[in-house]
Design a protein around this motif. Structure first.
Motif, PDB file in Angstrom:
ATOM      1  N   THR A 189     -40.551 -21.446 -24.672  1.00 29.64           N
ATOM      2  CA  THR A 189     -42.099 -20.855 -24.752  1.00 29.64           C
ATOM      3  C   THR A 189     -43.028 -21.781 -24.563  1.00 29.64           C
ATOM      4  N   SER A 190     -42.671 -23.124 -24.391  1.00 31.18           N
ATOM      5  CA  SER A 190     -43.785 -23.991 -23.882  1.00 31.18           C
ATOM      6  C   SER A 190     -43.960 -24.092 -22.327  1.00 31.18           C
ATOM      7  N   SER A 191     -43.173 -23.407 -21.426  1.00 32.63           N
ATOM      8  CA  SER A 191     -43.173 -23.146 -20.169  1.00 32.63           C
ATOM      9  C   SER A 191     -43.797 -22.079 -19.462  1.00 32.63           C
ATOM     10  N   SER A 192     -44.874 -21.916 -18.981  1.00 37.58           N
ATOM     11  CA  SER A 192     -45.593 -20.773 -18.445  1.00 37.58           C
ATOM     12  C   SER A 192     -44.422 -20.253 -17.401  1.00 37.58           C
ATOM     13  N   THR A 193     -43.622 -21.306 -16.904  1.00 38.73           N
ATOM     14  CA  THR A 193     -42.849 -20.644 -15.745  1.00 38.73           C
ATOM     15  C   THR A 193     -41.617 -20.075 -16.424  1.00 38.73           C
ATOM     16  N   TYR A 194     -41.085 -20.133 -17.346  1.00 32.53           N
ATOM     17  CA  TYR A 194     -40.055 -19.562 -17.764  1.00 32.53           C
ATOM     18  C   TYR A 194     -40.064 -18.613 -19.123  1.00 32.53           C
ATOM     19  N   ARG A 195     -41.363 -18.680 -19.700  1.00 28.96           N
ATOM     20  CA  ARG A 195     -41.634 -17.921 -21.034  1.00 28.96           C
ATOM     21  C   ARG A 195     -41.200 -16.363 -20.770  1.00 28.96           C
ATOM     22  N   GLY A 196     -41.282 -16.013 -19.691  1.00 31.95           N
ATOM     23  CA  GLY A 196     -41.309 -14.364 -19.614  1.00 31.95           C
ATOM     24  C   GLY A 196     -39.784 -13.885 -19.212  1.00 31.95           C
ATOM     25  N   THR A 197     -39.059 -15.040 -19.155  1.00 30.83           N
ATOM     26  CA  THR A 197     -37.595 -14.629 -18.872  1.00 30.83           C
ATOM     27  C   THR A 197     -36.685 -14.463 -20.090  1.00 30.83           C
ATOM     28  N   VAL A 198     -37.353 -14.424 -21.321  1.00 31.83           N
ATOM     29  CA  VAL A 198     -36.559 -14.202 -22.376  1.00 31.83           C
ATOM     30  C   VAL A 198     -36.376 -12.565 -22.522  1.00 31.83           C
ATOM     31  N   SER A 199     -35.189 -12.365 -22.687  1.00 32.97           N
ATOM     32  CA  SER A 199     -34.864 -11.093 -22.998  1.00 32.97           C
ATOM     33  C   SER A 199     -34.382 -10.880 -24.431  1.00 32.97           C
ATOM     34  N   THR A 200     -35.232  -9.862 -25.232  1.00 32.80           N
ATOM     35  CA  THR A 200     -34.822  -9.818 -26.260  1.00 32.80           C
ATOM     36  C   THR A 200     -33.731  -8.515 -26.525  1.00 32.80           C
ATOM     37  N   THR A 201     -33.551  -7.881 -25.656  1.00 25.58           N
ATOM     38  CA  THR A 201     -32.423  -6.803 -25.720  1.00 25.58           C
ATOM     39  C   THR A 201     -31.221  -6.968 -25.164  1.00 25.58           C
ATOM     40  N   GLN A 202     -30.998  -8.274 -24.790  1.00 24.17           N
ATOM     41  CA  GLN A 202     -29.781  -8.661 -24.165  1.00 24.17           C
ATOM     42  C   GLN A 202     -28.481  -8.446 -25.194  1.00 24.17           C
ATOM     43  N   LYS A 203     -27.531  -7.874 -24.704  1.00 21.61           N
ATOM     44  CA  LYS A 203     -26.212  -7.636 -25.638  1.00 21.61           C
ATOM     45  C   LYS A 203     -24.995  -8.368 -25.257  1.00 21.61           C
ATOM     46  N   THR A 204     -25.314  -9.445 -24.389  1.00 17.28           N
ATOM     47  CA  THR A 204     -24.237 -10.325 -24.171  1.00 17.28           C
ATOM     48  C   THR A 204     -24.870 -11.737 -24.082  1.00 17.28           C
ATOM     49  N   SER A 205     -23.809 -12.899 -24.387  1.00 20.42           N
ATOM     50  CA  SER A 205     -24.280 -14.264 -24.190  1.00 20.42           C
ATOM     51  C   SER A 205     -23.499 -15.004 -23.383  1.00 20.42           C
ATOM     52  N   PRO A 206     -24.109 -15.987 -22.608  1.00 15.42           N
ATOM     53  CA  PRO A 206     -23.621 -16.767 -21.562  1.00 15.42           C
ATOM     54  C   PRO A 206     -22.428 -17.688 -22.188  1.00 15.42           C
ATOM     55  N   PHE A 207     -22.308 -17.832 -23.467  1.00 17.30           N
ATOM     56  CA  PHE A 207     -21.688 -18.887 -24.105  1.00 17.30           C
ATOM     57  C   PHE A 207     -20.811 -18.077 -25.417  1.00 17.30           C
ATOM     58  N   LYS A 208     -19.628 -18.461 -25.478  1.00 21.62           N
ATOM     59  CA  LYS A 208     -18.618 -17.799 -26.393  1.00 21.62           C
ATOM     60  C   LYS A 208     -18.921 -18.089 -27.907  1.00 21.62           C
ATOM     61  N   ASP A 209     -19.703 -19.232 -28.248  1.00 16.98           N
ATOM     62  CA  ASP A 209     -20.294 -19.477 -29.508  1.00 16.98           C
ATOM     63  C   ASP A 209     -21.468 -19.259 -29.897  1.00 16.98           C
ATOM     64  N   VAL A 210     -22.196 -18.511 -29.091  1.00 20.22           N
ATOM     65  CA  VAL A 210     -23.760 -18.001 -29.097  1.00 20.22           C
ATOM     66  C   VAL A 210     -23.749 -16.433 -29.330  1.00 20.22           C
TER      67      VAL A 210
ATOM     68  N   TRP B  70     -44.235 -22.661 -30.213  1.00 16.69           N
ATOM     69  CA  TRP B  70     -43.119 -23.485 -30.143  1.00 16.69           C
ATOM     70  C   TRP B  70     -42.166 -24.028 -31.413  1.00 16.69           C
ATOM     71  N   MET B  71     -42.840 -23.976 -32.480  1.00 14.47           N
ATOM     72  CA  MET B  71     -42.409 -24.048 -33.734  1.00 14.47           C
ATOM     73  C   MET B  71     -42.737 -23.254 -34.859  1.00 14.47           C
ATOM     74  N   THR B  72     -41.837 -22.524 -35.587  1.00 12.14           N
ATOM     75  CA  THR B  72     -42.206 -21.461 -36.492  1.00 12.14           C
ATOM     76  C   THR B  72     -41.487 -21.828 -37.731  1.00 12.14           C
ATOM     77  N   PRO B  73     -42.159 -21.437 -39.030  1.00  9.60           N
ATOM     78  CA  PRO B  73     -41.764 -21.841 -40.147  1.00  9.60           C
ATOM     79  C   PRO B  73     -40.401 -20.904 -40.416  1.00  9.60           C
ATOM     80  N   ASN B  74     -39.411 -21.461 -41.381  1.00  2.85           N
ATOM     81  CA  ASN B  74     -38.583 -20.417 -41.840  1.00  2.85           C
ATOM     82  C   ASN B  74     -38.857 -19.221 -42.747  1.00  2.85           C
TER      83      ASN B  74
END
Length: 105
Positions: free
Chosen positions: A57-78, A31-35
């Motif tokens: 990361t705190s939700s068992s429902t959504y934890r598996g939805t994270v894609s680390t290979t994604q090449k696009t972002s839904p927001f222009k500033d991210v 949930w939290m990691t040091p810098n």
């Protein structure tokens, strides 16, 4: 949204035992990691990206939805290379957080 302590993990001896235990639990849960210096900076404001990571990361429902290979972002500033981009995308796709009408997060 604030945490209660802003001490480096390396100075764990300065923490009360229960505070040290809390940080250890939060880190184990992901949930939290040091810098890169080992600091949690717990008294600073939590960014929207950090909150997105905490939510996902705190939700068992959504934890598996994270894609680390994604090449696009839904927001222009991210940029897809930003550390928080996978979590921002996941919370947006789940409808748990929203961006602004101008396409920014």
């Amino acid at each position: 949204f604030y945490c209660t302590a802003a001490l480096p993990v390396s100075s764990a001896s300065a923490l009360a035992p229960e505070q040290n235990e809390i940080f250890q639990i939060l880190e184990i849960l992901g949930w939290m990691t040091p810098n890169y210096n080992g600091d949690f900076y717990g008294s600073t404001s939590v960014t929207r990206a950090a909150l997105a990571k905490i939510i996902i990361t705190s939700s068992s429902t959504y934890r598996g939805t994270v894609s680390t290979t994604q090449k696009t972002s839904p927001f222009k500033d991210v940029k897809h290379t930003f550390w928080g981009a996978p979590y921002v995308s996941a919370v947006a796709q789940a409808g748990l957080m929203y961006g602004y009408s101008d396409g920014t997060f």
